[in-house]
Design a protein around this motif. Sequence first.
Motif, PDB file in Angstrom:
ATOM      1  N   LEU A  25     -36.919 -49.680  47.668  1.00  0.00           N
ATOM      2  CA  LEU A  25     -37.973 -50.402  48.312  1.00  0.00           C
ATOM      3  C   LEU A  25     -37.393 -51.503  49.318  1.00  0.00           C
ATOM      4  N   GLY A  26     -37.974 -51.684  50.415  1.00  0.00           N
ATOM      5  CA  GLY A  26     -37.461 -52.493  51.441  1.00  0.00           C
ATOM      6  C   GLY A  26     -37.130 -51.946  52.582  1.00  0.00           C
ATOM      7  N   ARG A  27     -36.981 -50.705  52.899  1.00  0.00           N
ATOM      8  CA  ARG A  27     -36.676 -49.981  53.877  1.00  0.00           C
ATOM      9  C   ARG A  27     -37.599 -50.503  55.358  1.00  0.00           C
ATOM     10  N   GLY A  28     -38.864 -50.462  54.829  1.00  0.00           N
ATOM     11  CA  GLY A  28     -39.884 -50.694  55.716  1.00  0.00           C
ATOM     12  C   GLY A  28     -39.869 -52.217  56.246  1.00  0.00           C
ATOM     13  N   GLY A  29     -39.481 -52.961  55.300  1.00  0.00           N
ATOM     14  CA  GLY A  29     -39.481 -54.373  55.434  1.00  0.00           C
ATOM     15  C   GLY A  29     -38.394 -54.773  56.557  1.00  0.00           C
ATOM     16  N   TRP A  30     -37.059 -54.089  56.156  1.00  0.00           N
ATOM     17  CA  TRP A  30     -35.903 -54.468  56.647  1.00  0.00           C
ATOM     18  C   TRP A  30     -36.028 -53.844  58.180  1.00  0.00           C
ATOM     19  N   GLY A  31     -36.601 -52.782  58.422  1.00  0.00           N
ATOM     20  CA  GLY A  31     -36.910 -52.004  59.827  1.00  0.00           C
ATOM     21  C   GLY A  31     -37.655 -53.034  60.553  1.00  0.00           C
ATOM     22  N   ALA A  32     -38.914 -53.738  59.982  1.00  0.00           N
ATOM     23  CA  ALA A  32     -39.825 -54.724  60.786  1.00  0.00           C
ATOM     24  C   ALA A  32     -38.817 -55.937  61.064  1.00  0.00           C
ATOM     25  N   ARG A  33     -37.975 -56.391  59.984  1.00  0.00           N
ATOM     26  CA  ARG A  33     -37.227 -57.653  60.416  1.00  0.00           C
ATOM     27  C   ARG A  33     -36.226 -57.505  61.315  1.00  0.00           C
ATOM     28  N   GLU A  34     -35.688 -56.415  61.616  1.00  0.00           N
ATOM     29  CA  GLU A  34     -34.651 -55.935  62.647  1.00  0.00           C
ATOM     30  C   GLU A  34     -35.241 -55.705  63.932  1.00  0.00           C
ATOM     31  N   LEU A  35     -36.382 -55.213  63.881  1.00  0.00           N
ATOM     32  CA  LEU A  35     -37.277 -54.876  64.994  1.00  0.00           C
ATOM     33  C   LEU A  35     -37.632 -56.436  65.810  1.00  0.00           C
ATOM     34  N   ARG A  36     -38.032 -57.102  64.808  1.00  0.00           N
ATOM     35  CA  ARG A  36     -38.574 -58.408  65.448  1.00  0.00           C
ATOM     36  C   ARG A  36     -37.517 -59.422  65.883  1.00  0.00           C
ATOM     37  N   ALA A  37     -36.156 -58.922  65.367  1.00  0.00           N
ATOM     38  CA  ALA A  37     -34.764 -59.656  65.768  1.00  0.00           C
ATOM     39  C   ALA A  37     -34.250 -59.003  66.944  1.00  0.00           C
ATOM     40  N   GLY A  38     -34.907 -57.872  67.285  1.00  0.00           N
ATOM     41  CA  GLY A  38     -34.143 -57.085  68.318  1.00  0.00           C
ATOM     42  C   GLY A  38     -32.689 -56.455  68.120  1.00  0.00           C
ATOM     43  N   SER A  39     -32.575 -56.335  66.845  1.00  0.00           N
ATOM     44  CA  SER A  39     -31.335 -55.626  66.329  1.00  0.00           C
ATOM     45  C   SER A  39     -31.362 -54.427  65.735  1.00  0.00           C
ATOM     46  N   HIS A  40     -30.236 -53.504  65.684  1.00  0.00           N
ATOM     47  CA  HIS A  40     -30.426 -52.293  64.837  1.00  0.00           C
ATOM     48  C   HIS A  40     -31.688 -51.555  65.355  1.00  0.00           C
ATOM     49  N   VAL A  41     -32.139 -51.687  66.626  1.00  0.00           N
ATOM     50  CA  VAL A  41     -33.294 -51.109  66.795  1.00  0.00           C
ATOM     51  C   VAL A  41     -33.603 -49.737  66.796  1.00  0.00           C
ATOM     52  N   ASP A  42     -32.856 -48.729  67.112  1.00  0.00           N
ATOM     53  CA  ASP A  42     -32.925 -47.400  66.868  1.00  0.00           C
ATOM     54  C   ASP A  42     -32.925 -46.982  65.262  1.00  0.00           C
ATOM     55  N   ARG A  43     -32.144 -47.605  64.588  1.00  0.00           N
ATOM     56  CA  ARG A  43     -32.144 -47.385  63.051  1.00  0.00           C
ATOM     57  C   ARG A  43     -33.384 -48.129  62.278  1.00  0.00           C
ATOM     58  N   ALA A  44     -33.811 -49.126  62.880  1.00  0.00           N
ATOM     59  CA  ALA A  44     -34.857 -49.974  62.329  1.00  0.00           C
ATOM     60  C   ALA A  44     -36.153 -48.968  62.529  1.00  0.00           C
ATOM     61  N   THR A  45     -36.182 -48.575  63.751  1.00  0.00           N
ATOM     62  CA  THR A  45     -37.419 -47.777  64.226  1.00  0.00           C
ATOM     63  C   THR A  45     -37.537 -46.402  63.283  1.00  0.00           C
ATOM     64  N   GLU A  46     -36.345 -45.791  63.054  1.00  0.00           N
ATOM     65  CA  GLU A  46     -36.381 -44.624  62.294  1.00  0.00           C
ATOM     66  C   GLU A  46     -36.882 -44.899  60.880  1.00  0.00           C
ATOM     67  N   LEU A  47     -36.427 -46.096  60.176  1.00  0.00           N
ATOM     68  CA  LEU A  47     -36.837 -46.347  59.092  1.00  0.00           C
ATOM     69  C   LEU A  47     -38.261 -46.669  58.890  1.00  0.00           C
ATOM     70  N   LEU A  48     -38.844 -47.314  59.668  1.00  0.00           N
ATOM     71  CA  LEU A  48     -40.330 -47.393  59.438  1.00  0.00           C
ATOM     72  C   LEU A  48     -41.153 -46.393  60.040  1.00  0.00           C
ATOM     73  N   MET A  49     -40.715 -45.316  60.757  1.00  0.00           N
ATOM     74  CA  MET A  49     -41.606 -44.383  61.547  1.00  0.00           C
ATOM     75  C   MET A  49     -41.229 -43.238  60.886  1.00  0.00           C
ATOM     76  N   ARG A  50     -40.306 -42.952  59.895  1.00  0.00           N
ATOM     77  CA  ARG A  50     -39.867 -41.766  59.335  1.00  0.00           C
ATOM     78  C   ARG A  50     -39.776 -41.540  57.843  1.00  0.00           C
ATOM     79  N   PRO A  51     -41.015 -42.307  57.112  1.00  0.00           N
ATOM     80  CA  PRO A  51     -41.202 -42.289  55.679  1.00  0.00           C
ATOM     81  C   PRO A  51     -41.024 -40.694  55.083  1.00  0.00           C
ATOM     82  N   HIS A  52     -40.398 -40.164  54.076  1.00  0.00           N
ATOM     83  CA  HIS A  52     -40.632 -39.179  53.468  1.00  0.00           C
ATOM     84  C   HIS A  52     -41.772 -39.116  52.220  1.00  0.00           C
ATOM     85  N   ALA A  53     -42.704 -38.465  52.530  1.00  0.00           N
ATOM     86  CA  ALA A  53     -43.571 -38.387  51.295  1.00  0.00           C
ATOM     87  C   ALA A  53     -42.984 -37.763  50.074  1.00  0.00           C
TER      88      ALA A  53
END
Length: 324
Positions: free
Chosen positions: A162-190
């Motif tokens: 747990l926390g991948r989505g939250g970490w991704g959102a946190r980093e995007l808001r900070a403008g850091s690790h943008v590519d990795r953060a976006t991937e964590l938010l937008m590529r969940p694996h059901a």
Amino acid sequence: MKLEEIGERAIIDLLRRMFDRGQPHGIGDDCALVEWGDQYLLITTDVVTQRAHLPPTATPYQVGWFLVSINLSDVAAMGGYPLGFVAALALPRTLDLAYVRELARGMDDCAKEFAIAILGGDTKESGEIALAGTAFGRVRKDRVLLRSGARPGDLLAITGDLGRGGWGARELRAGSHVDRATELLMRPHARVEEGKLFADSGAVTSCMDISDGLGTTLGQMSQASRVGFEVDWAKVPVYTEVRALPTTDAQSLALYWGGDYELAATVRPEQADALLRTFQEKHHPLALCGRVISAPPNALIVDGRQETFEPRGWEHFRSEPLKP
């Protein structure tokens, strides 16, 4: 009264009271259930909107994957086998055709990942991107997993971390690790395979996907089963980057943000070891991190101290979405 004053949960409760017609399994689980011989047909739908779900860094391919995966996560939570997917796409007339091609490619690749097809849908003009996905699945009646069914003494199991989505959102808001953060938010694996294992094991008494945070997930499971939960923070499977944060920040992202699409399940204690072995053999992470107690409120154990585990998380009409 405005929707922002009551939030998504209260709106759903209102609609449930209006629409529920006394079916054997009414509104309130991850999927609707339709009688289908000795099985249930599973039906679920989810809407993705530009304002609430799509960070400006998301590629159309990621958006397409996300749309399919979050719907299949609901099928997984019921222990189901996916059958197919349809989508309604509302798109601005000025949108580039290349965006639609990549959106469709992301949808198709996610569908292929789970051995289903995109069966059709609808397209309409809209002022902004709004996408509605509907997934279908099947499950044997004697193996269906519901949010209700947990009993005092059952153990709490969580897939993945747990926390991948939250970490991704946190980093995007900070403008850091943008590519990795976006991937964590937008590529969940059901967790479809994990859901099947839960259903086939006979060990699981209730299940729900963790789309809006563990706090609100256990709050809803607690209400459905009329029980409470006691969770050991030290045993919660937390994404490595999040576990390294100060405890308050880590709990905020891992327990209350959401966007992880893992599964939370309650397990008969006498069958827990066998279930863990099955998951290990299949190379699927599974953590036991709590137990079911007789009544709410839910509790969080932190360094030996008992705290209230608040039944909150991401909630539409209340939570602040990611902004460009």
